[in-house]
Design an enzyme around this catalytic site. Structure first.
Site, PDB file in Angstrom:
ATOM      1  N   GLU A 107       0.893  -1.070   0.194  1.00 14.40           N
ATOM      2  CA  GLU A 107       0.481  -0.121   0.132  1.00 14.40           C
ATOM      3  C   GLU A 107       0.596   1.035   0.305  1.00 14.40           C
ATOM      4  OE1 GLU A 107      -3.171   0.948   0.209  1.00 14.40           O
ATOM      5  OE2 GLU A 107      -2.256   3.205   0.184  1.00 14.40           O
ATOM      6  N   ASP A 138       5.250   2.077  -3.197  1.00 15.23           N
ATOM      7  CA  ASP A 138       4.539   2.144  -4.666  1.00 15.23           C
ATOM      8  C   ASP A 138       4.371   0.573  -5.303  1.00 15.23           C
ATOM      9  OD1 ASP A 138       3.546   2.314  -7.060  1.00 15.23           O
ATOM     10  OD2 ASP A 138       4.634   4.424  -7.347  1.00 15.23           O
ATOM     11  N   GLY A 139       2.815   0.323  -5.587  1.00 13.67           N
ATOM     12  CA  GLY A 139       3.208  -1.422  -6.071  1.00 13.67           C
ATOM     13  C   GLY A 139       3.225  -1.349  -7.266  1.00 13.67           C
ATOM     14  N   ASP A 157      -6.183  -3.487  -5.673  1.00 14.71           N
ATOM     15  CA  ASP A 157      -7.266  -2.538  -5.189  1.00 14.71           C
ATOM     16  C   ASP A 157      -6.517  -1.473  -5.447  1.00 14.71           C
ATOM     17  OD1 ASP A 157      -8.935  -1.970  -3.472  1.00 14.71           O
ATOM     18  OD2 ASP A 157      -8.941  -3.748  -1.869  1.00 14.71           O
ATOM     19  N   ASP A 160      -8.628   4.378  -8.052  1.00 18.99           N
ATOM     20  CA  ASP A 160      -8.985   4.681  -9.733  1.00 18.99           C
ATOM     21  C   ASP A 160      -7.351   5.626 -11.202  1.00 18.99           C
ATOM     22  OD1 ASP A 160     -11.996   4.283  -9.792  1.00 18.99           O
ATOM     23  OD2 ASP A 160     -12.657   6.225  -8.789  1.00 18.99           O
TER      24      ASP A 160
HETATM   25  N1  AAT Z   1     -10.996  -2.083  -0.761  1.00 12.34           N
HETATM   26  C1  AAT Z   1     -11.710  -1.223  -1.310  1.00 12.34           C
HETATM   27  C2  AAT Z   1     -10.548   0.328  -1.319  1.00 12.34           C
HETATM   28  C3  AAT Z   1      -9.856   1.031  -2.397  1.00 12.34           C
HETATM   29  S1  AAT Z   1      -8.806   1.800  -1.268  1.00 12.34           S
HETATM   30  C4  AAT Z   1      -6.880   1.336  -2.705  1.00 12.34           C
HETATM   31  C5  AAT Z   1      -6.191   1.860  -2.185  1.00 12.34           C
HETATM   32  O1  AAT Z   1      -5.253   1.968  -3.440  1.00 12.34           O
HETATM   33  C6  AAT Z   1      -6.223   2.773  -1.175  1.00 12.34           C
HETATM   34  O2  AAT Z   1      -5.796   3.131  -0.179  1.00 12.34           O
HETATM   35  C7  AAT Z   1      -4.525   3.378  -1.998  1.00 12.34           C
HETATM   36  O3  AAT Z   1      -3.587   4.262  -1.099  1.00 12.34           O
HETATM   37  C8  AAT Z   1      -4.191   2.281  -2.811  1.00 12.34           C
HETATM   38  N2  AAT Z   1      -2.653   2.877  -3.506  1.00 12.34           N
HETATM   39  C9  AAT Z   1      -3.050   3.544  -5.244  1.00 12.34           C
HETATM   40  N3  AAT Z   1      -1.977   3.545  -5.837  1.00 12.34           N
HETATM   41  C10 AAT Z   1      -1.175   3.054  -5.390  1.00 12.34           C
HETATM   42  C11 AAT Z   1      -0.144   2.607  -5.577  1.00 12.34           C
HETATM   43  N4  AAT Z   1       0.441   3.145  -6.779  1.00 12.34           N
HETATM   44  N5  AAT Z   1       0.578   1.704  -5.232  1.00 12.34           N
HETATM   45  C12 AAT Z   1       0.412   0.873  -4.109  1.00 12.34           C
HETATM   46  N6  AAT Z   1      -1.358   1.496  -3.126  1.00 12.34           N
HETATM   47  C13 AAT Z   1      -1.665   2.687  -4.077  1.00 12.34           C
HETATM   48  C14 AAT Z   1     -10.117   0.948  -3.872  1.00 12.34           C
HETATM   49  C15 AAT Z   1     -11.217   1.963  -3.823  1.00 12.34           C
HETATM   50  C16 AAT Z   1     -11.749   1.670  -4.860  1.00 12.34           C
HETATM   51  C17 AAT Z   1     -13.129   2.590  -5.987  1.00 12.34           C
HETATM   52  C18 AAT Z   1     -13.350   2.590  -7.178  1.00 12.34           C
HETATM   53  N7  AAT Z   1     -13.615   4.289  -7.385  1.00 12.34           N
END
Ligand code: AAT
Length: 284
Positions: A107, A138-139, A157, A160
């Site tokens: 995350e 960063d993923g 997960d 957008d």
């Molecule tokens: N369980 C449903 C919740 C989410 S939250 C998605 C998570 O992705 C957030 O906590 C954000 O900080 C994380 N995130 C975003 N970009 C990255 C990245 N590059 N690397 C790692 N984590 C990341 C999903 C919601 C979906 C909404 C649809 N409208």
């Protein structure tokens, strides 16, 4: 007393509003604006940059559907990588399978995890399972640096494809997912909505990229009342397994999990797409 409402712009011409009892937290993290609220209708919820992420009432739909479809297609999955998902709901569902050995969650924003642990124990409850390792990075970078074939399942997960989430919708990212997955590997990704044009454009782009890399690339749908239009999709991509032809209905039912949204009939039904969605996917 004035009523307090949370309003999200689904499109320039359409808004979604939820009556709020109380705003319980607000901060600008290093990566995004994080707000937590309490509501009558959907319980506690949080938003990132003004967009609904998770609430207590409908989170079960999303977290069931991101997890169990893959496990019912390949019940032998042992090593799982979750990318994003800071609220912990996806990890919670994965921990329900005792035979899963390793769950890595990457995350980007540690604050989402810490605040979810404080305000959303319903989703964050299993982040301390001994099989879980949390990485705050960063993923995109994490998969670049992961070894070939090191996971059987990747669950993306993500937010957008704007801001920090953008990299998780790129061809480079999907290529690395392919490399990092074992021969029996499955990739599930948050795939936007087919309904309103601005989300549909993203979902078509994502599908196009994934389909050019994975021999099996499908999308499946579910009902998420608080996401724009309520009609949302996940992508299913795999090197080998087809989610319908290889559906292991009995093996999954033997796990004996009680789920509120997912069941073996939904598994089949979710891949039956409306004509307008089929046409969008054929089109790419
Ligand atoms: N369980 C449903 C919740 C989410 S939250 C998605 C998570 O992705 C957030 O906590 C954000 O900080 C994380 N995130 C975003 N970009 C990255 C990245 N590059 N690397 C790692 N984590 C990341 C999903 C919601 C979906 C909404 C649809 N409208």
């Amino acid at each position: 007393m004035l009523d307090l409402w949370y309003t999200e712009e689904w499109t320039d011409n359409c808004r979604f509003s939820l009556k709020v009892k109380e705003q319980i937290h607000s901060e600008q993290s290093e990566f995004q604006k994080i707000d937590f609220f309490k509501s009558e209708e959907f319980g506690t919820f949080f938003t990132l940059d003004g967009l609904m992420m998770v609430n207590e009432k409908d989170e079960f739909v999303y977290h069931d559907m991101i997890t169990h479809v893959a496990l019912a297609t390949n019940p032998n999955i042992k090593r799982v990588l979750v990318i994003g998902g800071g609220d912990g709901g996806t990890v919670r569902e994965v921990t329900r399978y005792p035979h899963i050995e390793k769950i890595d969650m990457v995350e980007i924003d540690e604050r989402v995890v810490r605040l979810s642990q404080k305000y959303l124990p319903i989703t964050a409850s299993k982040l301390e399972d001994p099989r879980v390792t949390l990485y705050f990075e960063d993923g995109l970078k994490f998969v670049e640096e992961s070894a070939e074939g090191s996971y059987d399942l990747i669950l993306v997960d993500s937010t957008d494809p704007i801001s920090v989430g953008e990299g998780l919708f790129t061809t480079g990212f999907y290529k690395n997912c392919y490399r990092v997955l074992s021969d029996e590997g499955i990739l599930i990704n948050q795939h936007e909505s087919p309904y309103f044009a601005k989300y549909a454009a993203e979902m078509k782009k994502a599908h196009n990229k994934i389909k050019n890399l994975f021999p099996v690339a499908k999308v499946y749908q579910f009902h998420q009342p608080t996401y724009p239009s309520g009609h949302w999709l996940f992508g299913f991509a795999s090197k080998k397994f087809d989610p319908i032809a290889d559906h292991q209905r009995e093996a999954w039912e033997k796990f004996g999990l009680k789920t509120r949204y997912y069941n073996s009939d939904i598994h089949t039904g979710a891949f039956a797409l409306p004509t307008f969605v089929r046409e969008m996917l054929e089109d790419v």
